[in-house]
Scaffold this motif. Structure first.
Motif, PDB file in Angstrom:
ATOM      1  N   PRO A 228      -0.668   4.629   7.185  1.00 60.28           N
ATOM      2  CA  PRO A 228       0.634   5.211   7.517  1.00 60.28           C
ATOM      3  C   PRO A 228       1.170   6.074   6.379  1.00 60.28           C
ATOM      4  CG  PRO A 228       0.588   2.883   8.092  1.00 60.28           C
ATOM      5  CD  PRO A 228      -0.653   3.154   7.301  1.00 60.28           C
ATOM      6  N   PRO A 229       1.726   7.233   6.678  1.00 54.70           N
ATOM      7  CA  PRO A 229       2.234   8.128   5.627  1.00 54.70           C
ATOM      8  C   PRO A 229       3.449   7.563   4.899  1.00 54.70           C
ATOM      9  CG  PRO A 229       2.805   8.960   7.814  1.00 54.70           C
ATOM     10  CD  PRO A 229       1.861   7.819   8.021  1.00 54.70           C
ATOM     11  N   THR A 230       4.038   6.484   5.421  1.00 53.07           N
ATOM     12  CA  THR A 230       5.196   5.848   4.782  1.00 53.07           C
ATOM     13  C   THR A 230       4.803   4.909   3.651  1.00 53.07           C
ATOM     14  OG1 THR A 230       5.094   4.116   6.475  1.00 53.07           O
ATOM     15  CG2 THR A 230       6.616   5.947   6.865  1.00 53.07           C
ATOM     16  N   LEU A 231       3.516   4.641   3.480  1.00 55.11           N
ATOM     17  CA  LEU A 231       3.044   3.632   2.537  1.00 55.11           C
ATOM     18  C   LEU A 231       3.469   3.972   1.109  1.00 55.11           C
ATOM     19  CD1 LEU A 231       1.337   1.031   2.839  1.00 55.11           C
ATOM     20  CD2 LEU A 231      -0.619   2.359   2.025  1.00 55.11           C
ATOM     21  N   LYS A 232       4.066   2.974   0.423  1.00 50.09           N
ATOM     22  CA  LYS A 232       4.515   3.151  -0.954  1.00 50.09           C
ATOM     23  C   LYS A 232       3.664   2.365  -1.947  1.00 50.09           C
ATOM     24  CE  LYS A 232       9.369   4.022   0.187  1.00 50.09           C
ATOM     25  NZ  LYS A 232      10.778   3.563  -0.017  1.00 50.09           N
ATOM     26  N   GLU A 233       3.119   1.214  -1.523  1.00 60.26           N
ATOM     27  CA  GLU A 233       2.324   0.379  -2.423  1.00 60.26           C
ATOM     28  C   GLU A 233       0.998   0.030  -1.754  1.00 60.26           C
ATOM     29  OE1 GLU A 233       4.484  -3.077  -3.559  1.00 60.26           O
ATOM     30  OE2 GLU A 233       6.252  -1.962  -4.234  1.00 60.26           O
ATOM     31  N   LEU A 234      -0.095   0.206  -2.491  1.00 52.72           N
ATOM     32  CA  LEU A 234      -1.425  -0.138  -1.999  1.00 52.72           C
ATOM     33  C   LEU A 234      -2.156  -0.907  -3.088  1.00 52.72           C
ATOM     34  CD1 LEU A 234      -3.777   0.019   0.010  1.00 52.72           C
ATOM     35  CD2 LEU A 234      -4.326   2.286  -0.922  1.00 52.72           C
ATOM     36  N   HIS A 235      -2.549  -2.159  -2.746  1.00 54.86           N
ATOM     37  CA  HIS A 235      -3.301  -3.006  -3.674  1.00 54.86           C
ATOM     38  C   HIS A 235      -4.653  -3.310  -3.038  1.00 54.86           C
ATOM     39  CE1 HIS A 235       0.502  -4.720  -5.857  1.00 54.86           C
ATOM     40  NE2 HIS A 235       0.555  -3.413  -5.682  1.00 54.86           N
ATOM     41  N   MET A 236      -5.729  -3.068  -3.753  1.00 51.41           N
ATOM     42  CA  MET A 236      -7.075  -3.330  -3.247  1.00 51.41           C
ATOM     43  C   MET A 236      -7.864  -4.111  -4.283  1.00 51.41           C
ATOM     44  SD  MET A 236      -8.210   0.210  -1.395  1.00 51.41           S
ATOM     45  CE  MET A 236      -8.516   0.948  -2.988  1.00 51.41           C
ATOM     46  N   ARG A 237      -8.520  -5.176  -3.818  1.00 48.39           N
ATOM     47  CA  ARG A 237      -9.329  -5.989  -4.724  1.00 48.39           C
ATOM     48  C   ARG A 237     -10.512  -6.561  -3.963  1.00 48.39           C
ATOM     49  NH1 ARG A 237      -7.054 -11.065  -8.386  1.00 48.39           N
ATOM     50  NH2 ARG A 237      -8.954 -11.427  -9.599  1.00 48.39           N
ATOM     51  N   GLY A 238     -11.706  -6.413  -4.512  1.00 53.20           N
ATOM     52  CA  GLY A 238     -12.891  -6.984  -3.885  1.00 53.20           C
ATOM     53  C   GLY A 238     -13.231  -6.347  -2.551  1.00 53.20           C
ATOM     54  N   CYS A 239     -12.903  -5.071  -2.384  1.00 56.40           N
ATOM     55  CA  CYS A 239     -13.191  -4.346  -1.128  1.00 56.40           C
ATOM     56  C   CYS A 239     -13.900  -3.055  -1.505  1.00 56.40           C
ATOM     57  CB  CYS A 239     -11.909  -4.074  -0.349  1.00 56.40           C
ATOM     58  SG  CYS A 239     -10.971  -5.544   0.099  1.00 56.40           S
TER      59      CYS A 239
END
Length: 369
Positions: A228-239
């Motif tokens: 979504p273009p509204t996304l403000k925070e993205l956390h990624m781990r082990g992907c």
């Protein structure tokens, strides 16, 4: 004796109206004992054998007409809820270590606003969002047999926060897409068999602001259409698959915080970020890079694309020692280098190949132990 005391409470309408929170604990870590207390607006029942009787539990709940919150812990026998037995005032339910949990999901609608189901609720195989039309917050944790979250009557307009963690058999989060137009926070962790994020996220989640995905090894790509273009925070781990696909998620103009954790990653990554990986994040102010055990070089020219970057944190990259390219972005206000001994030493010693690229940053912090 406890039962008699409880009946005296129920015989007084004044006391019953005081109870806003009910805690029922069948056993706890301190032993199996009998206790009952009414402290202000909180009624606590512990270790009473007759708590296991479903009819008696229904009687308790029925009498507490102003009840807003229920906590149920450690029931070994079946715990069953009928929506018509719960007071309309009830908003929050927290259920922990109840192996035989039963919701009448087909016939009833529950008025709950917040639902937490945690730790070894083994009978829970599927949960339908249809049964909880007013639910704003749903947390499901360590339910070993949960396979799916379903929704056949979209959209779910109330849901704002969804967290699912340590559900090892989960394979699906609403097959047709999670139609939750007011969902702002989605967190999925340690769900080994989950193959994909909900489809059509870019259109079905128009207000999503925070996405946290950790150790979901089966997810190999972002959904078609991107995030979504509204996304403000993205956390990624082990992907690892998602890390490779970062460059294809489209332009996230609202994204301000990005956390990328490389552990565990089968692919050997010696240089980061790769060309074009972070090319469409014009509002990013905070970037955290963690646990890339083979990383040797930080590509400054790729980071220069992040024209709004103010805070860069690099953690647990033990082999990192080089900075390639011109310099880090001029917008940076804070650089934190933690547990990166080689790069940290170069920065402290003002190494000729490193210092010119960071000396313009007002605050530089180091942590090695």
């Amino acid at each position: 004796m406890v039962k008699q005391i409880l009946m005296r409470i129920f015989s007084s309408s004044l006391d019953a109206f005081k109870v806003y929170k009910l805690s029922m604990i069948k056993f706890d870590e301190c032993g199996n004992y009998t206790d009952m207390s009414l402290d202000g607006d909180s009624l606590s029942l512990k270790g009473c054998e007759w708590l296991e009787e479903s009819t008696f539990m229904a009687t308790i709940i029925h009498h507490l007409t102003c009840l807003q919150q229920i906590e149920i812990y450690g029931f070994l026998s079946a715990v069953s809820f009928q929506a018509n037995c719960l007071p309309k005032s009830l908003q929050k339910m927290e259920i922990t270590k109840c192996r035989k949990l039963e919701f009448s999901q087909q016939q009833h609608k529950y008025d709950l606003v917040e639902l937490q189901i945690k730790e070894n609720c083994d009978s829970l195989v599927s949960l339908s969002l249809n049964a909880f039309p007013n639910l704003k917050t749903l947390l499901i944790e360590e339910c070993s047999n949960l396979e799916s979250i379903t929704m056949s009557e979209p959209p779910h307009t109330a849901l704002q926060s969804l967290t699912i963690s340590w559900c090892r058999k989960l394979v699906s989060i609403t097959e047709g897409g999670l139609a939750a137009p007011n969902l702002t926070h989605l967190c999925v962790k340690f769900c080994d068999k989950l193959k994909a994020l909900p489809c059509k996220m870019d259109t079905l989640l128009p207000n999503l602001q925070s996405l946290d995905i950790e150790y979901c090894y089966g997810i190999s790509r972002f959904p078609e259409g991107g995030l979504p273009p509204t996304l403000k925070e993205l956390h990624m781990r082990g992907c690892e698959g998602l890390l490779r696909g970062l460059s294809s998620i489209g332009k996230l103009e609202a994204l301000t915080d990005l956390v990328i954790n490389g552990y565990p990653c089968e692919r050997i990554i010696k240089s980061f970020p790769e060309v074009g990986l972070l090319s469409q994040l014009p509002s990013l102010t905070t970037l955290e890079i963690r646990n890339f055990e083979d990383l040797e070089t930080l590509e400054c020219n790729e980071l220069l694309r992040l024209t709004s970057l103010q805070h860069l944190q690099i953690q647990f990259c033990e082999k990192l020692e080089n900075m390639a390219g011109d310099k880090l972005p001029s917008s940076l206000l804070l650089l934190q280098i933690e547990y990166c001994p080689l790069l940290g030493e170069h920065c402290r010693n003002k190494h000729q190949h490193v210092w010119p690229k960071i000396q313009h940053i007002p605050t530089i912090e180091f942590e090695d132990s």
